[in-house]
Design a protein around this motif. Structure first.
Motif, PDB file in Angstrom:
ATOM      1  N   GLN A  61       0.833  -1.194   0.000  1.00  0.00           N
ATOM      2  CA  GLN A  61       0.000   0.000   0.000  1.00  0.00           C
ATOM      3  C   GLN A  61       0.868   1.245   0.000  1.00  0.00           C
ATOM      4  O   GLN A  61       2.063   1.183   0.263  1.00  0.00           O
ATOM      5  CB  GLN A  61      -0.897   0.029   1.245  1.00  0.00           C
ATOM      6  N   LYS A  62       0.232   2.371  -0.298  1.00  0.00           N
ATOM      7  CA  LYS A  62       0.921   3.650  -0.258  1.00  0.00           C
ATOM      8  C   LYS A  62       0.178   4.587   0.687  1.00  0.00           C
ATOM      9  O   LYS A  62      -1.043   4.522   0.801  1.00  0.00           O
ATOM     10  CB  LYS A  62       0.980   4.286  -1.642  1.00  0.00           C
ATOM     11  N   MET A  63       0.934   5.441   1.335  1.00  0.00           N
ATOM     12  CA  MET A  63       0.341   6.461   2.186  1.00  0.00           C
ATOM     13  C   MET A  63      -0.163   7.585   1.296  1.00  0.00           C
ATOM     14  O   MET A  63       0.542   8.042   0.406  1.00  0.00           O
ATOM     15  CB  MET A  63       1.395   7.005   3.138  1.00  0.00           C
ATOM     16  N   LYS A  64      -1.383   8.047   1.533  1.00  0.00           N
ATOM     17  CA  LYS A  64      -1.929   9.150   0.752  1.00  0.00           C
ATOM     18  C   LYS A  64      -1.683  10.445   1.514  1.00  0.00           C
ATOM     19  O   LYS A  64      -1.950  10.547   2.707  1.00  0.00           O
ATOM     20  CB  LYS A  64      -3.411   8.943   0.511  1.00  0.00           C
ATOM     21  N   TYR A  65      -1.146  11.424   0.802  1.00  0.00           N
ATOM     22  CA  TYR A  65      -0.805  12.705   1.405  1.00  0.00           C
ATOM     23  C   TYR A  65      -1.071  13.787   0.374  1.00  0.00           C
ATOM     24  O   TYR A  65      -1.124  13.500  -0.810  1.00  0.00           O
ATOM     25  CB  TYR A  65       0.667  12.702   1.826  1.00  0.00           C
ATOM     26  N   SER A  66      -1.259  15.011   0.809  1.00  0.00           N
ATOM     27  CA  SER A  66      -1.593  16.066  -0.148  1.00  0.00           C
ATOM     28  C   SER A  66      -0.677  17.280  -0.011  1.00  0.00           C
ATOM     29  O   SER A  66      -0.165  17.574   1.066  1.00  0.00           O
ATOM     30  CB  SER A  66      -3.045  16.504   0.031  1.00  0.00           C
ATOM     31  N   HIS A  67      -0.520  17.958  -1.126  1.00  0.00           N
ATOM     32  CA  HIS A  67       0.264  19.193  -1.132  1.00  0.00           C
ATOM     33  C   HIS A  67      -0.421  20.247  -0.269  1.00  0.00           C
ATOM     34  O   HIS A  67       0.249  21.047   0.384  1.00  0.00           O
ATOM     35  CB  HIS A  67       0.446  19.704  -2.557  1.00  0.00           C
ATOM     36  N   ALA A  68      -1.747  20.241  -0.248  1.00  0.00           N
ATOM     37  CA  ALA A  68      -2.484  21.208   0.568  1.00  0.00           C
ATOM     38  C   ALA A  68      -2.167  21.005   2.051  1.00  0.00           C
ATOM     39  O   ALA A  68      -2.045  21.981   2.806  1.00  0.00           O
ATOM     40  CB  ALA A  68      -3.988  21.058   0.317  1.00  0.00           C
ATOM     41  N   ARG A  69      -2.018  19.765   2.468  1.00  0.00           N
ATOM     42  CA  ARG A  69      -1.673  19.469   3.865  1.00  0.00           C
ATOM     43  C   ARG A  69      -0.293  20.043   4.204  1.00  0.00           C
ATOM     44  O   ARG A  69      -0.101  20.608   5.281  1.00  0.00           O
ATOM     45  CB  ARG A  69      -1.702  17.963   4.098  1.00  0.00           C
ATOM     46  N   ILE A  70       0.641  19.917   3.305  1.00  0.00           N
ATOM     47  CA  ILE A  70       1.985  20.444   3.532  1.00  0.00           C
ATOM     48  C   ILE A  70       1.922  21.961   3.702  1.00  0.00           C
ATOM     49  O   ILE A  70       2.528  22.519   4.617  1.00  0.00           O
ATOM     50  CB  ILE A  70       2.923  20.059   2.369  1.00  0.00           C
ATOM     51  N   LYS A  71       1.164  22.632   2.847  1.00  0.00           N
ATOM     52  CA  LYS A  71       1.032  24.088   2.937  1.00  0.00           C
ATOM     53  C   LYS A  71       0.379  24.504   4.250  1.00  0.00           C
ATOM     54  O   LYS A  71       0.787  25.487   4.870  1.00  0.00           O
ATOM     55  CB  LYS A  71       0.228  24.614   1.753  1.00  0.00           C
ATOM     56  N   ARG A  72      -0.646  23.772   4.693  1.00  0.00           N
ATOM     57  CA  ARG A  72      -1.310  24.096   5.965  1.00  0.00           C
ATOM     58  C   ARG A  72      -0.353  23.941   7.136  1.00  0.00           C
ATOM     59  O   ARG A  72      -0.370  24.726   8.081  1.00  0.00           O
ATOM     60  CB  ARG A  72      -2.536  23.214   6.172  1.00  0.00           C
ATOM     61  N   LEU A  73       0.494  22.917   7.097  1.00  0.00           N
ATOM     62  CA  LEU A  73       1.443  22.700   8.197  1.00  0.00           C
ATOM     63  C   LEU A  73       2.481  23.818   8.278  1.00  0.00           C
ATOM     64  O   LEU A  73       2.930  24.161   9.364  1.00  0.00           O
ATOM     65  CB  LEU A  73       2.129  21.352   8.059  1.00  0.00           C
ATOM     66  N   TRP A  74       2.864  24.372   7.140  1.00  0.00           N
ATOM     67  CA  TRP A  74       3.804  25.495   7.178  1.00  0.00           C
ATOM     68  C   TRP A  74       3.180  26.660   7.920  1.00  0.00           C
ATOM     69  O   TRP A  74       3.846  27.367   8.667  1.00  0.00           O
ATOM     70  CB  TRP A  74       4.184  25.929   5.760  1.00  0.00           C
ATOM     71  N   ALA A  75       1.877  26.862   7.727  1.00  0.00           N
ATOM     72  CA  ALA A  75       1.178  27.981   8.364  1.00  0.00           C
ATOM     73  C   ALA A  75       0.803  27.672   9.813  1.00  0.00           C
ATOM     74  O   ALA A  75       0.776  28.573  10.654  1.00  0.00           O
ATOM     75  CB  ALA A  75      -0.073  28.325   7.566  1.00  0.00           C
ATOM     76  N   ASN A  76       0.501  26.403  10.109  1.00  0.00           N
ATOM     77  CA  ASN A  76       0.034  26.008  11.443  1.00  0.00           C
ATOM     78  C   ASN A  76       0.754  24.757  11.925  1.00  0.00           C
ATOM     79  O   ASN A  76       0.178  23.671  11.948  1.00  0.00           O
ATOM     80  CB  ASN A  76      -1.476  25.735  11.415  1.00  0.00           C
ATOM     81  N   PRO A  77       2.011  24.866  12.341  1.00  0.00           N
ATOM     82  CA  PRO A  77       2.757  23.667  12.756  1.00  0.00           C
ATOM     83  C   PRO A  77       2.170  22.967  13.983  1.00  0.00           C
ATOM     84  O   PRO A  77       2.442  21.790  14.201  1.00  0.00           O
ATOM     85  CB  PRO A  77       4.158  24.195  13.041  1.00  0.00           C
ATOM     86  N   GLU A  78       1.308  23.636  14.734  1.00  0.00           N
ATOM     87  CA  GLU A  78       0.708  22.989  15.913  1.00  0.00           C
ATOM     88  C   GLU A  78      -0.314  21.925  15.525  1.00  0.00           C
ATOM     89  O   GLU A  78      -0.732  21.125  16.367  1.00  0.00           O
ATOM     90  CB  GLU A  78       0.063  24.029  16.841  1.00  0.00           C
ATOM     91  N   GLU A  79      -0.690  21.863  14.260  1.00  0.00           N
ATOM     92  CA  GLU A  79      -1.648  20.855  13.793  1.00  0.00           C
ATOM     93  C   GLU A  79      -0.969  19.555  13.364  1.00  0.00           C
ATOM     94  O   GLU A  79      -1.581  18.687  12.754  1.00  0.00           O
ATOM     95  CB  GLU A  79      -2.463  21.419  12.625  1.00  0.00           C
ATOM     96  N   TYR A  80       0.298  19.396  13.665  1.00  0.00           N
ATOM     97  CA  TYR A  80       1.095  18.232  13.303  1.00  0.00           C
ATOM     98  C   TYR A  80       0.475  16.959  13.874  1.00  0.00           C
ATOM     99  O   TYR A  80       0.176  16.880  15.061  1.00  0.00           O
ATOM    100  CB  TYR A  80       2.503  18.448  13.863  1.00  0.00           C
ATOM    101  N   THR A  81       0.269  15.942  13.028  1.00  0.00           N
ATOM    102  CA  THR A  81      -0.387  14.700  13.452  1.00  0.00           C
ATOM    103  C   THR A  81       0.538  13.498  13.245  1.00  0.00           C
ATOM    104  O   THR A  81       1.634  13.622  12.724  1.00  0.00           O
ATOM    105  CB  THR A  81      -1.677  14.469  12.642  1.00  0.00           C
ATOM    106  N   GLU A  82       0.039  12.327  13.598  1.00  0.00           N
ATOM    107  CA  GLU A  82       0.789  11.090  13.386  1.00  0.00           C
ATOM    108  C   GLU A  82       1.012  10.834  11.895  1.00  0.00           C
ATOM    109  O   GLU A  82       2.054  10.326  11.498  1.00  0.00           O
ATOM    110  CB  GLU A  82       0.056   9.914  14.021  1.00  0.00           C
ATOM    111  N   GLU A  83       0.032  11.194  11.068  1.00  0.00           N
ATOM    112  CA  GLU A  83       0.190  11.021   9.620  1.00  0.00           C
ATOM    113  C   GLU A  83       1.328  11.891   9.100  1.00  0.00           C
ATOM    114  O   GLU A  83       2.091  11.470   8.237  1.00  0.00           O
ATOM    115  CB  GLU A  83      -1.113  11.369   8.896  1.00  0.00           C
TER     116      GLU A  83
END
Length: 60
Positions: A18-40
């Protein structure tokens, strides 16, 4: 999540082909809000750090 748990999840992805699904939008949100960092996000960072791009499927 501890390193052992991350490695176990990586092993699971490999064993089940299997592959982990991840999005570019998630990466951009984390740059703006690093406190939302999750296990994924931690799993994604581990895969990138260890050059396992074959286990990541980017969504947009």
């Amino acid at each position: 999540m501890r390193t052992e748990e991350v490695k176990a999840r990586v092993d699971y992805l490999i064993q089940t082909n299997q592959k982990m699904k991840y999005s570019h939008a998630r990466i951009k949100r984390l740059w703006a809000n690093p406190e939302e960092y999750t296990e994924e996000d931690q799993l994604y960072r581990f895969l990138v750090k260890n050059h396992r791009y074959d286990l990541i499927e980017m969504e947009d």
